[in-house]
Design an enzyme around this catalytic site. Sequence first.
Site, PDB file in Angstrom:
ATOM      1  N   SER A  90     -12.710  -3.443  -7.559  1.00 52.26           N
ATOM      2  CA  SER A  90     -13.779  -2.670  -6.920  1.00 52.26           C
ATOM      3  C   SER A  90     -14.993  -3.548  -6.640  1.00 52.26           C
ATOM      4  O   SER A  90     -15.645  -3.418  -5.609  1.00 52.26           O
ATOM      5  CB  SER A  90     -14.191  -1.503  -7.822  1.00 52.26           C
ATOM      6  OG  SER A  90     -13.161  -0.544  -7.834  1.00 52.26           O
TER       7      SER A  90
ATOM      8  N   GLN B 258       5.020  22.390  -7.847  1.00 50.19           N
ATOM      9  CA  GLN B 258       4.880  23.684  -8.527  1.00 50.19           C
ATOM     10  C   GLN B 258       5.702  24.763  -7.812  1.00 50.19           C
ATOM     11  O   GLN B 258       6.377  25.571  -8.437  1.00 50.19           O
ATOM     12  CB  GLN B 258       3.385  24.073  -8.580  1.00 50.19           C
ATOM     13  CG  GLN B 258       3.064  25.208  -9.528  1.00 50.19           C
ATOM     14  CD  GLN B 258       3.273  24.814 -10.993  1.00 50.19           C
ATOM     15  OE1 GLN B 258       3.407  23.644 -11.326  1.00 50.19           O
ATOM     16  NE2 GLN B 258       3.342  25.813 -11.854  1.00 50.19           N
TER      17      GLN B 258
ATOM     18  N   THR C  66      -0.330  -6.414  -0.650  1.00 49.71           N
ATOM     19  CA  THR C  66       0.727  -5.680   0.064  1.00 49.71           C
ATOM     20  C   THR C  66       1.451  -6.671   0.969  1.00 49.71           C
ATOM     21  O   THR C  66       0.808  -7.466   1.669  1.00 49.71           O
ATOM     22  CB  THR C  66       0.106  -4.536   0.902  1.00 49.71           C
ATOM     23  OG1 THR C  66      -0.566  -3.656   0.027  1.00 49.71           O
ATOM     24  CG2 THR C  66       1.175  -3.773   1.674  1.00 49.71           C
TER      25      THR C  66
ATOM     26  N   GLU D 201      -7.443  -0.069  -1.033  1.00 45.58           N
ATOM     27  CA  GLU D 201      -8.449  -0.143   0.047  1.00 45.58           C
ATOM     28  C   GLU D 201      -9.751   0.577  -0.335  1.00 45.58           C
ATOM     29  O   GLU D 201     -10.406   1.202   0.484  1.00 45.58           O
ATOM     30  CB  GLU D 201      -7.854   0.317   1.386  1.00 45.58           C
ATOM     31  CG  GLU D 201      -6.668  -0.573   1.755  1.00 45.58           C
ATOM     32  CD  GLU D 201      -6.343  -0.676   3.215  1.00 45.58           C
ATOM     33  OE1 GLU D 201      -7.216  -0.401   4.046  1.00 45.58           O
ATOM     34  OE2 GLU D 201      -5.207  -1.072   3.518  1.00 45.58           O
ATOM     35  N   GLY D 202     -10.074   0.471  -1.627  1.00 44.87           N
ATOM     36  CA  GLY D 202     -11.284   1.080  -2.184  1.00 44.87           C
ATOM     37  C   GLY D 202     -10.924   2.373  -2.895  1.00 44.87           C
ATOM     38  O   GLY D 202     -10.441   3.316  -2.281  1.00 44.87           O
TER      39      GLY D 202
ATOM     40  N   GLU E  18      -8.555  -9.677  -6.815  1.00 50.29           N
ATOM     41  CA  GLU E  18      -8.220 -10.712  -7.795  1.00 50.29           C
ATOM     42  C   GLU E  18      -8.160 -10.057  -9.168  1.00 50.29           C
ATOM     43  O   GLU E  18      -8.635  -8.921  -9.331  1.00 50.29           O
ATOM     44  CB  GLU E  18      -9.312 -11.792  -7.811  1.00 50.29           C
ATOM     45  CG  GLU E  18      -9.432 -12.545  -6.508  1.00 50.29           C
ATOM     46  CD  GLU E  18     -10.405 -13.706  -6.584  1.00 50.29           C
ATOM     47  OE1 GLU E  18     -11.048 -13.896  -7.641  1.00 50.29           O
ATOM     48  OE2 GLU E  18     -10.511 -14.421  -5.578  1.00 50.29           O
TER      49      GLU E  18
ATOM     50  N   GLY F 224       9.224  24.475  -8.687  1.00 44.46           N
ATOM     51  CA  GLY F 224       9.552  24.667 -10.105  1.00 44.46           C
ATOM     52  C   GLY F 224      10.274  23.447 -10.640  1.00 44.46           C
ATOM     53  O   GLY F 224       9.963  22.320 -10.254  1.00 44.46           O
TER      54      GLY F 224
ATOM     55  N   ARG G 131      14.353  29.831  -1.400  1.00 47.43           N
ATOM     56  CA  ARG G 131      14.516  30.192  -2.815  1.00 47.43           C
ATOM     57  C   ARG G 131      14.219  31.675  -3.050  1.00 47.43           C
ATOM     58  O   ARG G 131      13.159  32.176  -2.640  1.00 47.43           O
ATOM     59  CB  ARG G 131      13.536  29.340  -3.649  1.00 47.43           C
ATOM     60  CG  ARG G 131      13.433  29.723  -5.092  1.00 47.43           C
ATOM     61  CD  ARG G 131      14.618  29.245  -5.869  1.00 47.43           C
ATOM     62  NE  ARG G 131      14.487  29.599  -7.279  1.00 47.43           N
ATOM     63  CZ  ARG G 131      15.431  29.334  -8.178  1.00 47.43           C
ATOM     64  NH1 ARG G 131      16.552  28.740  -7.833  1.00 47.43           N
ATOM     65  NH2 ARG G 131      15.239  29.684  -9.440  1.00 47.43           N
TER      66      ARG G 131
HETATM   67  N1  CAA Z   1     -18.993  -1.796   5.847  1.00 46.10           N
HETATM   68  C1  CAA Z   1     -19.629  -2.883   6.320  1.00 46.10           C
HETATM   69  N2  CAA Z   1     -20.385  -3.656   5.519  1.00 46.10           N
HETATM   70  C2  CAA Z   1     -20.475  -3.302   4.223  1.00 46.10           C
HETATM   71  C3  CAA Z   1     -19.835  -2.181   3.678  1.00 46.10           C
HETATM   72  C4  CAA Z   1     -19.050  -1.405   4.566  1.00 46.10           C
HETATM   73  N3  CAA Z   1     -18.383  -0.335   4.156  1.00 46.10           N
HETATM   74  N4  CAA Z   1     -20.118  -2.090   2.356  1.00 46.10           N
HETATM   75  C5  CAA Z   1     -20.928  -3.130   2.072  1.00 46.10           C
HETATM   76  N5  CAA Z   1     -21.129  -3.860   3.201  1.00 46.10           N
HETATM   77  C6  CAA Z   1     -21.936  -5.075   3.367  1.00 46.10           C
HETATM   78  C7  CAA Z   1     -23.429  -4.779   3.207  1.00 46.10           C
HETATM   79  O1  CAA Z   1     -24.006  -4.351   4.416  1.00 46.10           O
HETATM   80  C8  CAA Z   1     -23.940  -6.153   2.759  1.00 46.10           C
HETATM   81  O2  CAA Z   1     -23.957  -7.009   3.870  1.00 46.10           O
HETATM   82  P1  CAA Z   1     -25.288  -7.809   4.358  1.00 46.10           P
HETATM   83  O3  CAA Z   1     -25.816  -8.545   3.163  1.00 46.10           O
HETATM   84  O4  CAA Z   1     -24.831  -8.690   5.469  1.00 46.10           O
HETATM   85  O5  CAA Z   1     -26.246  -6.737   4.796  1.00 46.10           O
HETATM   86  C9  CAA Z   1     -22.794  -6.667   1.875  1.00 46.10           C
HETATM   87  O6  CAA Z   1     -21.616  -5.978   2.314  1.00 46.10           O
HETATM   88  C10 CAA Z   1     -22.998  -6.422   0.398  1.00 46.10           C
HETATM   89  O7  CAA Z   1     -23.139  -5.032   0.246  1.00 46.10           O
HETATM   90  P2  CAA Z   1     -23.612  -4.350  -1.103  1.00 46.10           P
HETATM   91  O8  CAA Z   1     -24.901  -4.984  -1.544  1.00 46.10           O
HETATM   92  O9  CAA Z   1     -23.583  -2.886  -0.880  1.00 46.10           O
HETATM   93  O10 CAA Z   1     -22.477  -4.848  -2.116  1.00 46.10           O
HETATM   94  P3  CAA Z   1     -22.045  -4.204  -3.497  1.00 46.10           P
HETATM   95  O11 CAA Z   1     -21.426  -5.297  -4.265  1.00 46.10           O
HETATM   96  O12 CAA Z   1     -23.148  -3.424  -4.128  1.00 46.10           O
HETATM   97  O13 CAA Z   1     -20.934  -3.111  -3.069  1.00 46.10           O
HETATM   98  C11 CAA Z   1     -18.748  -2.430  -2.377  1.00 46.10           C
HETATM   99  C12 CAA Z   1     -19.886  -3.431  -2.239  1.00 46.10           C
HETATM  100  C13 CAA Z   1     -18.968  -1.321  -1.386  1.00 46.10           C
HETATM  101  C14 CAA Z   1     -18.580  -1.877  -3.770  1.00 46.10           C
HETATM  102  C15 CAA Z   1     -17.529  -3.302  -2.023  1.00 46.10           C
HETATM  103  O14 CAA Z   1     -17.368  -4.329  -2.983  1.00 46.10           O
HETATM  104  C16 CAA Z   1     -16.237  -2.546  -1.886  1.00 46.10           C
HETATM  105  O15 CAA Z   1     -15.999  -1.903  -0.862  1.00 46.10           O
HETATM  106  N6  CAA Z   1     -15.360  -2.636  -2.924  1.00 46.10           N
HETATM  107  C17 CAA Z   1     -14.037  -2.118  -2.820  1.00 46.10           C
HETATM  108  C18 CAA Z   1     -13.117  -3.223  -2.403  1.00 46.10           C
HETATM  109  C19 CAA Z   1     -11.862  -2.720  -1.785  1.00 46.10           C
HETATM  110  O16 CAA Z   1     -11.866  -1.796  -0.985  1.00 46.10           O
HETATM  111  N7  CAA Z   1     -10.760  -3.381  -2.127  1.00 46.10           N
HETATM  112  C20 CAA Z   1      -9.529  -3.070  -1.528  1.00 46.10           C
HETATM  113  C21 CAA Z   1      -8.604  -4.203  -1.730  1.00 46.10           C
HETATM  114  S1  CAA Z   1      -7.693  -4.595  -0.301  1.00 46.10           S
HETATM  115  C22 CAA Z   1      -6.313  -3.621  -0.355  1.00 46.10           C
HETATM  116  O17 CAA Z   1      -6.183  -2.694  -1.113  1.00 46.10           O
HETATM  117  C23 CAA Z   1      -5.361  -3.986   0.718  1.00 46.10           C
HETATM  118  C24 CAA Z   1      -3.947  -3.717   0.479  1.00 46.10           C
HETATM  119  O18 CAA Z   1      -3.150  -4.637   0.387  1.00 46.10           O
HETATM  120  C25 CAA Z   1      -3.459  -2.300   0.586  1.00 46.10           C
END
Ligand code: CAA
Length: 381
Positions: free
Chosen positions: A132, A336, A158, A363-364, A127, A339, A268
Site C-alpha cells: 500500500s 447462501q 501478475t 491495484e490498491g 515489493e 445452500g 430448486r
Molecule cells: N493519481 C495520480 N497521482 C497520484 C495519485 C493518483 N491516484 N495518488 C497520488 N498521486 C501522486 C500525488 O499527486 C503526488 O504527486 P506530485 O508530488 O507530483 O504532486 C504523489 O503521487 C505522491 O502522492 P501522496 O503524497 O498522496 O503519496 P502517499 O504516499 O501519501 O499516498 C498512495 C500514495 C495513494 C497511498 C499510493 O501509494 C497508492 O496508491 N498505494 C497503493 C498502491 C497500489 O495500488 N498498488 C497496486 C500494486 S500493482 C498491482 O496490483 C498490479 C497487478 O499485478 C494486478
Amino acid sequence: MNFNFTEEQLMSQESARDFAQNEIAPSAVERDIKAEFPTEIVKKLGKLGFMGMMVSPEYGGAGMDTISYVLAMIEISKVDASVGVIMSVNNSLVCWGLEEYGSEALKQKYLIPLAKGEKLGAFALSEPEAGSDATQQHTTADKDRDFFIINGIKNWTTCGTTADFYLVIATTDKSKGYKGISTLLVEKGIQGFAHGKKEDKLGIRSSDTCSLTFENCKVPKENLLWEEGKGFNFAMNTLNGGRIGIAAQAIGIAEASFDAAVKYSKDRKAFGNPISNLQAIQFKLSDMAVKVDCAKLLTLKAAALKDADKPYYKEAAMAKLYSSKIAVECALEAIQVHGGYGYVREYLVERYLRDAKITEIYEGTSEIQKMVIARALLDGK
Ligand code: CAA
C-alpha cells in the site's frame, strides 16, 4: 447523459461475450483446479484485439474507448476472472503506460507486439516492503553510463512467469524520496533477471502471480519511460486506469453470481415450490441486482470521464471500491441461495467468492481507495 451504447461498444460487448461463452467457459473449472495458465485463450484474445483494446491502430491496437473495454472486461470476467486480470493488466497497466509515456522507439519495439497480443506484459510495482505504501521502493536502478543496473525484489506480479516484457518501478535517486523513482522496461531472459515460483492462490488461480528478482540486471537507458524521477507518478496515473479494469472484473464476478442465484432459485424446489417464490430469496436477488447496476454506473462514469479526457482518478477509486465490495457480497449471497450446494465445487459460486476477494486487494486495497477518495473530496475535487 446518454445511456445508449454506440454500435462499436455493443460489438465489443457481444464479441467478448461470444468468445467467453464458447472459448473460455469450457476449460475454466479445470484451469482453476489445476492453476493452469490459459495460454491458448490469451493468444486468441490477442488475435481478436482484446489485449490492446485502447491502443491506437498505429501501434497495433484496436483503437477502442474505455467504455468498450469495460463492457468486454465484464463479459470475460463473468466467465473467468483469471482471464479477466490477465487482459486487464496487459491493457490498462502495460499498454496504456507504454503508449502514454514510452518513447517512439519503445512503442515501435514493444507496444506493437503487446497490443497485437503476440507478447504479454507485466507491471512490477509491489515489493515485500512496499505494498500500500508504494513510495517505499527498495529496488534500485543505478545509472552506469548507457545502462541502468537493477537490484531488488518485486512481489505479486501478475503474469510474472508468463510475461515477455515488464514495466519495473525502481529507485534511481534515493535522496529524492518518491521523486527519485523511475520506470524501466525489462525484457524476459536478460541476465540477472529471474522470476520466483508461482504463488498458490485462493482465487484467480488460472492467472500466474510470482515474485521477481533482479541481481545486477543491466538495462539500456533507452528503456526508461517518461523521465527519471517520474516513476511514482507513472505508477499512480497508470493505476487510475487499472482500477477501472479491476472494477469491471469485479462486476463480471458479481453478475455471474447474480445469474447463478437466479437460475438456481428457479430450479430448486422447497416447501412445494421453486425457492424463487420465497420472499427471503427474492429480497436477496433484488439487492444483488441493485448493487450490480450501481457498480456498473460508477464504473461506466469513470470510463466516460477518461474517454472525455477529464480527471477520473477519484471516480476510478470509487468504482473499484464499490464494485469489489459488492462482488464479494454477491458471491456470498449466491452461495447462501445455493445452500450446501454453493459450498462445493459442483456449482460455480464457490469460485466466484474466491475470485472476488482479490479485487478488494490488488491495484490498491479498499482502504487505499478510501484514502484516495477522501483526499480528493477534501481537496474539493
Ligand atoms: N493519481 C495520480 N497521482 C497520484 C495519485 C493518483 N491516484 N495518488 C497520488 N498521486 C501522486 C500525488 O499527486 C503526488 O504527486 P506530485 O508530488 O507530483 O504532486 C504523489 O503521487 C505522491 O502522492 P501522496 O503524497 O498522496 O503519496 P502517499 O504516499 O501519501 O499516498 C498512495 C500514495 C495513494 C497511498 C499510493 O501509494 C497508492 O496508491 N498505494 C497503493 C498502491 C497500489 O495500488 N498498488 C497496486 C500494486 S500493482 C498491482 O496490483 C498490479 C497487478 O499485478 C494486478
